[in-house]
Every structure is written in structure tokens, then in C-alpha cells.
Enzyme design. Structure first.
Site, short mmCIF file in Angstrom:
data_model
loop_
_atom_site.label_atom_id
_atom_site.label_comp_id
_atom_site.label_asym_id
_atom_site.label_seq_id
_atom_site.Cartn_x
_atom_site.Cartn_y
_atom_site.Cartn_z
N ARG A 281 -16.73 32.57 31.37
CA ARG A 281 -18.00 32.89 32.03
C ARG A 281 -18.31 34.39 31.93
O ARG A 281 -19.47 34.77 31.74
CB ARG A 281 -17.98 32.46 33.49
CG ARG A 281 -19.33 32.74 34.14
CD ARG A 281 -19.58 31.84 35.31
NE ARG A 281 -21.01 31.63 35.44
CZ ARG A 281 -21.54 30.53 35.88
NH1 ARG A 281 -20.78 29.51 36.20
NH2 ARG A 281 -22.83 30.42 36.00
N HIS B 47 -25.44 26.88 36.50
CA HIS B 47 -25.28 26.96 37.95
C HIS B 47 -24.19 27.99 38.26
O HIS B 47 -23.34 28.27 37.42
CB HIS B 47 -24.89 25.58 38.48
CG HIS B 47 -25.10 25.41 39.95
ND1 HIS B 47 -24.20 25.89 40.88
CD2 HIS B 47 -26.10 24.81 40.65
CE1 HIS B 47 -24.64 25.58 42.09
NE2 HIS B 47 -25.79 24.94 41.98
N TYR B 48 -24.19 28.54 39.46
CA TYR B 48 -23.14 29.47 39.83
C TYR B 48 -21.81 28.77 40.07
O TYR B 48 -20.75 29.38 40.00
CB TYR B 48 -23.53 30.31 41.05
CG TYR B 48 -23.68 29.52 42.33
CD1 TYR B 48 -22.58 29.31 43.16
CD2 TYR B 48 -24.91 28.98 42.70
CE1 TYR B 48 -22.72 28.58 44.34
CE2 TYR B 48 -25.05 28.25 43.87
CZ TYR B 48 -23.95 28.06 44.68
OH TYR B 48 -24.08 27.34 45.84
N ARG B 49 -21.84 27.48 40.35
CA ARG B 49 -20.60 26.73 40.55
C ARG B 49 -19.94 26.42 39.21
O ARG B 49 -20.61 26.32 38.19
CB ARG B 49 -20.88 25.42 41.29
CG ARG B 49 -21.30 25.64 42.71
CD ARG B 49 -21.49 24.33 43.43
NE ARG B 49 -21.93 24.58 44.80
CZ ARG B 49 -22.78 23.83 45.46
NH1 ARG B 49 -23.28 22.75 44.89
NH2 ARG B 49 -23.11 24.14 46.69
N MET B 50 -18.62 26.26 39.27
CA MET B 50 -17.85 25.94 38.07
C MET B 50 -16.80 24.89 38.41
O MET B 50 -16.36 24.81 39.56
CB MET B 50 -17.14 27.18 37.53
CG MET B 50 -18.05 28.31 37.13
SD MET B 50 -17.17 29.72 36.42
CE MET B 50 -16.33 30.39 37.85
#
EC number: 3.1.15.-
Length: 184
Positions: free
Chosen positions: A113, A128-131
Site C-alpha cells: 500500500r 478503501h482505507y480498510r485492508m
């Protein structure tokens, strides 16, 4: 508090780089596959070899250079594309399946990222900011269920981006079946 739902598709990413520091190291290869929520690939994905600067290649330490020589990646760099073209190819592939908010997934995905953020900001902007980091699940299995961890698929990707993506998907499928089986 109302939270908007996240897309069910997952954007699996793996990057090969000249090193681990995005401030000085560069991308060499990026592979992406979008899967559905059940980890089934929607298609064959995209794999792009990137042409790095001569400075970044010259600054690679011996370990990284040997790894990429053994994998065959160094031999392919002469046919690589500029990072701007690679970014356009990756973005086009992802947006074919997800317009925005794709959940970036993979192994040790935070490092990937960082490189995507630095070198492919247009791709980063649609994620998205989530991973989902499979290596985090692996670390939990090591501690809480070593017998399940010991049965996990062995990695053979040899530091090539597409092989690593496919292995990450298979690894999460294994942990989903054997480790993440609780019922509510």
C-alpha cells in the site's frame, strides 16, 4: 452511527520492488486480481512489469538483486512500462469491477500500500482505507491454532507478483475453511 457498507469484492495486490522504502525504492512489478466475497477471481487479473530508474536498480542491495535475478524478473525489466502507464493499466482493471472503495487484500499488504500510495496515487484513490492482510490471520493461527497453521499451503511464488497474489488468495481460503469457522 451509520457506516456506509463496503464493497463485497476484494482487490488482491502484490508488488515487487527494488527495496522496502518507498521514498527511495521503486516498483518493478504489480499484479492485481479482483475476487468476489467468496474469494473466486472474477477474471485472470492484470500483471504489469514496470521499468524502474537506473538509480533505483543500481541502489538495490545484493539480497534483493539476487532474489529478482533468480525469479527472472530482472530479465523482464527491459520490456517494462513506465510507472504512469502501469498505473493506468491497474486502475483500468480495477474500475472494470469496482468503481471505488475496493478493499486492498494480500500478504503484508501495508508495504504494498505504501508503494501504491507513492507511485500509483490514482489507484490508491479508488481503494478503501480498510485492508485484509492475510499475514495477520497467519500470525493469529501461529499463536492460537498452530495445528491449523502447520497445514497451511506452502508458498512457492518465488517473488513474482501474480504467483504471490494467487497464493495469498489460496491461503485466505484455507484459513477461512479451517480457522475462521466460528458461528454467531
Amino acid at each position: 452511527m451509520c457506516v456506509a457498507p463496503t464493497p463485497s469484492h476484494l482487490v488482491w495486490v502484490d508488488c515487487e520492488m527494488t527495496g522496502l522504502n518507498p521514498e527511495r525504492d521503486e516498483l518493478l512489478e504489480v499484479a492485481v486480481i479482483v475476487t468476489d466475497k467468496d474469494l473466486l477471481p472474477l477474471d485472470e487479473g492484470v500483471n504489469v512489469v514496470v521499468s524502474p530508474s537506473s538509480e533505483a536498480l543500481g541502489a538495490m542491495d545484493n539480497y534483493v538483486a539476487r532474489m529478482h535475478r533468480v525469479s527472472g524478473l530482472l530479465d523482464e525489466l527491459s520490456n517494462g512500462v513506465p510507472v504512469s502507464e502501469a498505473q493506468a493499466m491497474v486502475k483500468e482493471y480495477i474500475t472494470k469491477h469496482i468503481k471505488t472503495g475496493g478493499i486492498m487484500s494480500g500478504n503484508s499488504i501495508a508495504t504494498d500500500r505504501l508503494f501504491i500510495t507513492r507511485y500509483m496515487p490514482d489507484v490508491h484513490a479508488i481503494l478503501h482505507y480498510r485492508m485484509i492482510d492475510v499475514s495477520s490471520i497467519k500470525e493469529l493461527a501461529v499463536r492460537w491454532a498452530p495445528e491449523i497453521y502447520s497445514g497451511a499451503p506452502n508458498k512457492k511464488g518465488g517473488h513474482r507478483a501474480m504467483a504471490d497474489v494467487l497464493e495469498s488468495i489460496a491461503e485466505l481460503a484455507y484459513y477461512r475453511e479451517h480457522f475462521l469457522t466460528g458461528t454467531a
